[in-house]
Design a protein around this motif. Sequence first.
Motif, PDB file in Angstrom:
ATOM      1  N   MET A  26      45.721  46.491  94.876  1.00 19.33           N
ATOM      2  CA  MET A  26      45.175  45.170  95.177  1.00 19.33           C
ATOM      3  C   MET A  26      44.643  44.513  93.910  1.00 19.33           C
ATOM      4  SD  MET A  26      45.389  43.879  98.194  1.00 19.33           S
ATOM      5  CE  MET A  26      44.118  42.641  98.003  1.00 19.33           C
ATOM      6  N   SER A  27      44.156  45.292  92.990  1.00 20.30           N
ATOM      7  CA  SER A  27      43.646  44.736  91.734  1.00 20.30           C
ATOM      8  C   SER A  27      44.758  44.023  90.960  1.00 20.30           C
ATOM      9  CB  SER A  27      43.041  45.859  90.892  1.00 20.30           C
ATOM     10  OG  SER A  27      42.581  45.371  89.659  1.00 20.30           O
ATOM     11  N   ASP A  28      45.956  44.628  90.956  1.00 26.74           N
ATOM     12  CA  ASP A  28      47.103  43.995  90.285  1.00 26.74           C
ATOM     13  C   ASP A  28      47.444  42.663  90.944  1.00 26.74           C
ATOM     14  OD1 ASP A  28      47.287  46.157  88.609  1.00 26.74           O
ATOM     15  OD2 ASP A  28      48.838  47.171  89.777  1.00 26.74           O
ATOM     16  N   LEU A  29      47.425  42.648  92.285  1.00 25.77           N
ATOM     17  CA  LEU A  29      47.752  41.427  93.017  1.00 25.77           C
ATOM     18  C   LEU A  29      46.737  40.331  92.718  1.00 25.77           C
ATOM     19  CD1 LEU A  29      49.093  39.651  95.163  1.00 25.77           C
ATOM     20  CD2 LEU A  29      47.798  40.901  96.899  1.00 25.77           C
ATOM     21  N   ILE A  30      45.454  40.675  92.738  1.00 24.16           N
ATOM     22  CA  ILE A  30      44.410  39.680  92.524  1.00 24.16           C
ATOM     23  C   ILE A  30      44.525  39.056  91.131  1.00 24.16           C
ATOM     24  CG2 ILE A  30      41.905  39.400  92.257  1.00 24.16           C
ATOM     25  CD1 ILE A  30      41.609  41.575  94.455  1.00 24.16           C
ATOM     26  N   SER A  49      54.563  34.871 100.505  1.00 25.20           N
ATOM     27  CA  SER A  49      55.057  35.802 101.533  1.00 25.20           C
ATOM     28  C   SER A  49      54.842  37.247 101.113  1.00 25.20           C
ATOM     29  CB  SER A  49      56.548  35.559 101.800  1.00 25.20           C
ATOM     30  OG  SER A  49      56.761  34.252 102.267  1.00 25.20           O
ATOM     31  N   ARG A  50      55.188  37.556  99.878  1.00 19.97           N
ATOM     32  CA  ARG A  50      55.071  38.923  99.397  1.00 19.97           C
ATOM     33  C   ARG A  50      53.614  39.322  99.226  1.00 19.97           C
ATOM     34  NH1 ARG A  50      56.724  39.431  94.502  1.00 19.97           N
ATOM     35  NH2 ARG A  50      56.923  41.682  94.604  1.00 19.97           N
ATOM     36  N   ALA A  51      52.793  38.391  98.738  1.00 23.82           N
ATOM     37  CA  ALA A  51      51.372  38.690  98.538  1.00 23.82           C
ATOM     38  C   ALA A  51      50.659  38.907  99.873  1.00 23.82           C
ATOM     39  CB  ALA A  51      50.698  37.556  97.767  1.00 23.82           C
ATOM     40  N   LEU A  52      51.003  38.109 100.875  1.00 26.85           N
ATOM     41  CA  LEU A  52      50.372  38.236 102.185  1.00 26.85           C
ATOM     42  C   LEU A  52      50.731  39.566 102.851  1.00 26.85           C
ATOM     43  CD1 LEU A  52      50.787  34.577 103.490  1.00 26.85           C
ATOM     44  CD2 LEU A  52      48.617  35.780 103.151  1.00 26.85           C
ATOM     45  N   SER A  53      52.003  39.933 102.793  1.00 26.15           N
ATOM     46  CA  SER A  53      52.421  41.191 103.421  1.00 26.15           C
ATOM     47  C   SER A  53      51.812  42.394 102.697  1.00 26.15           C
ATOM     48  CB  SER A  53      53.949  41.299 103.440  1.00 26.15           C
ATOM     49  OG  SER A  53      54.467  41.334 102.117  1.00 26.15           O
ATOM     50  N   PHE A  54      51.761  42.320 101.358  1.00 22.48           N
ATOM     51  CA  PHE A  54      51.212  43.431 100.578  1.00 22.48           C
ATOM     52  C   PHE A  54      49.724  43.627 100.857  1.00 22.48           C
ATOM     53  CE2 PHE A  54      49.097  45.230  96.872  1.00 22.48           C
ATOM     54  CZ  PHE A  54      49.887  46.340  96.597  1.00 22.48           C
ATOM     55  N   SER A  55      48.955  42.530 100.807  1.00 22.18           N
ATOM     56  CA  SER A  55      47.505  42.637 100.977  1.00 22.18           C
ATOM     57  C   SER A  55      47.122  42.961 102.419  1.00 22.18           C
ATOM     58  CB  SER A  55      46.817  41.352 100.527  1.00 22.18           C
ATOM     59  OG  SER A  55      47.350  40.228 101.212  1.00 22.18           O
ATOM     60  N   ALA A  56      47.820  42.347 103.385  1.00 20.86           N
ATOM     61  CA  ALA A  56      47.478  42.564 104.792  1.00 20.86           C
ATOM     62  C   ALA A  56      47.697  44.010 105.203  1.00 20.86           C
ATOM     63  CB  ALA A  56      48.298  41.640 105.682  1.00 20.86           C
ATOM     64  N   GLY A  62      39.300  45.790 102.491  1.00 21.54           N
ATOM     65  CA  GLY A  62      39.265  44.341 102.265  1.00 21.54           C
ATOM     66  C   GLY A  62      40.613  43.697 102.058  1.00 21.54           C
ATOM     67  N   GLY A  63      41.701  44.482 102.131  1.00 18.84           N
ATOM     68  CA  GLY A  63      43.028  43.907 101.918  1.00 18.84           C
ATOM     69  C   GLY A  63      43.380  42.859 102.952  1.00 18.84           C
ATOM     70  N   ALA A  64      43.129  43.153 104.226  1.00 23.47           N
ATOM     71  CA  ALA A  64      43.433  42.209 105.305  1.00 23.47           C
ATOM     72  C   ALA A  64      42.551  40.966 105.200  1.00 23.47           C
ATOM     73  CB  ALA A  64      43.260  42.885 106.656  1.00 23.47           C
ATOM     74  N   ASP A  65      41.288  41.137 104.807  1.00 27.46           N
ATOM     75  CA  ASP A  65      40.390  39.980 104.628  1.00 27.46           C
ATOM     76  C   ASP A  65      40.908  39.060 103.531  1.00 27.46           C
ATOM     77  OD1 ASP A  65      38.038  40.538 106.451  1.00 27.46           O
ATOM     78  OD2 ASP A  65      38.056  42.390 105.314  1.00 27.46           O
ATOM     79  N   TYR A  66      41.405  39.665 102.456  1.00 21.08           N
ATOM     80  CA  TYR A  66      41.952  38.875 101.345  1.00 21.08           C
ATOM     81  C   TYR A  66      43.169  38.082 101.827  1.00 21.08           C
ATOM     82  CZ  TYR A  66      43.446  37.768  96.568  1.00 21.08           C
ATOM     83  OH  TYR A  66      43.800  37.108  95.414  1.00 21.08           O
ATOM     84  N   ALA A  67      44.028  38.747 102.594  1.00 17.74           N
ATOM     85  CA  ALA A  67      45.228  38.093 103.113  1.00 17.74           C
ATOM     86  C   ALA A  67      44.845  36.922 104.019  1.00 17.74           C
ATOM     87  CB  ALA A  67      46.091  39.107 103.878  1.00 17.74           C
ATOM     88  N   TYR A  68      43.821  37.127 104.857  1.00 22.90           N
ATOM     89  CA  TYR A  68      43.392  36.062 105.779  1.00 22.90           C
ATOM     90  C   TYR A  68      42.868  34.852 105.002  1.00 22.90           C
ATOM     91  CZ  TYR A  68      40.789  33.698 109.486  1.00 22.90           C
ATOM     92  OH  TYR A  68      40.307  32.769 110.365  1.00 22.90           O
TER      93      TYR A  68
END
Length: 542
Positions: A26-30, A49-56, A62-68
């Motif tokens: 998640m750190s890489d994504l952020i 699309s890719r960021a939402l699926s990865f984080s969720a 907190g991955g799902a919260d980040y995606a939301y």
Amino acid sequence: MLKSSSPPSSLFAKNSILLHRRWKTMSDLIKTHALLITLGLSEEEPFPSRALSFSALSSSPGGADYAYRFLTRLSNPPKFSWNFVIRGFSDNRKKPEKTIRAYIQMLRNGFSPDHMTYPFLLKSTSRLLDERLGGSLHSSVLKNGLVWDLYICNSLIHMYGSFRDSVSARKVFDEMPDKNLVTWNSILDGYAKCGDVVSARKVFDQMTERDVVSWSSMVDGYVKSGEYNEALGVFDEMMRVSNGKANEVTMVSVLCACAHLGALNRGKAVHRYILDKHLPLTVMLRTSLIDMYAKCGSIGDAWGVFCGANVEETDVLMWNAVIGGLASHGFIRESLQLFHKMQESEFEPDEITFLCLLAACSHGGLVREAWHLFKSLKKSGAEPKSEHYACMVDVLSRAGLVKDAYGFISEMPMEPTGSMLGALVNGCINHGNWELAETVGKRLVELQPDNDGRYVGLANVYAVNQRFGAARSMREAMEKRGVKKVAGHSIIELNGTPHRFIAHDKMHLDSEKIYAALHLVSIWMDLDVDDDVNENYNCISS
């Protein structure tokens, strides 16, 4: 030729790499997301699309919260991304309400649920135990024409089973045109959760295919219904049929059955099986082992299991199990010392922790320590429950402070329970306060008129004071109401088989040998043991 071609600009190439970049954490994504925001490219596909699926779907907290948060800020969010977020939230066992909030926001944004949305919504609703919400979602499924979807129907059966609504679960099951193994397992588990082991067994016997979930549900159903021997019987059958393929859930249920039966040898065999099959010793499994050993009288083995785990591999439930085990075996000071070590290890005690400690103080006669713990429970912000008050009554009553216990009950913010009054009556009897014993005993009979022990206890109070007429009237009142005295029983394990006995029992196949052996033991206790007695004893035992 290579030099004369027109390569893309370095900026375009760099942006393209960022948009298509893959992340490991998640750190890489952020970091990537932050850079794309500064470049004004955070909504350029395929990144959203890719960021939402990865984080969720990330296992990181907190991955799902980040995606939301990301999804709700998009100007044109893709429809399927809502399913990713809802799925991500549904994996959070502690906060299933987040799934429902995401669903409501999805509807407000003009998106309709589809066949991928409902299974995760129903999963979270099962954890919330919200029957009204469950009915509303079922209606929505019907309205959207998805009632025959196999996965949704399986989720509905599971949800109704969690609600202990076997009638609705069975209705969905019977109306399904197609069923798979998950369907059968869901209705089986639903019956087991409802305590209807008869219906569960019928479903189990009808199944043409079974897996470890099927067997585990049946074992767990018998355990929850208190039919522990039947649970072990199903487990033995499972071992024969499935070549010993059990999992953590199975072993937890089997260990629970062993604990209630006091079947130490059987419990040790289960422990060996876990080690031989290299099943991961999860927190739940270690806690079940500790509980089994403690309840079977082997506190040393329980302590060994606890010490075999690193601090980071424990949780408050495991600490509670070993603290309670030590207390029940008379290691009162050790249980209190372990409580302090628990706090030093930065584990916050819960209500069960204080319950175990108060029980320890009760058995150890530690009145001052009990008061300190009771006040600490209040200071922690938790509201003491009736069980905590009952423990305090028991502490005071055992210590002979029966008047203080009676005053404590009178000042409670709740009505006294049978266990509280029962503890006080026992304290009065043990310390000779017959007047208070009679007062509380009468109140106890009024509170629990169908409990045989309450009549017997009050009759005993009268009998001790030679008020035989009053004692006889209690027996008559008990008979008039149709209350029968339930015979107490003992269980002893021999060669892995538990044997149940009641007073003056002659139902056991070896009852004649048992009584003969007891007779010899009584002679043995009064006389010096000689060769003749040894010889006779050996003949009977063989």
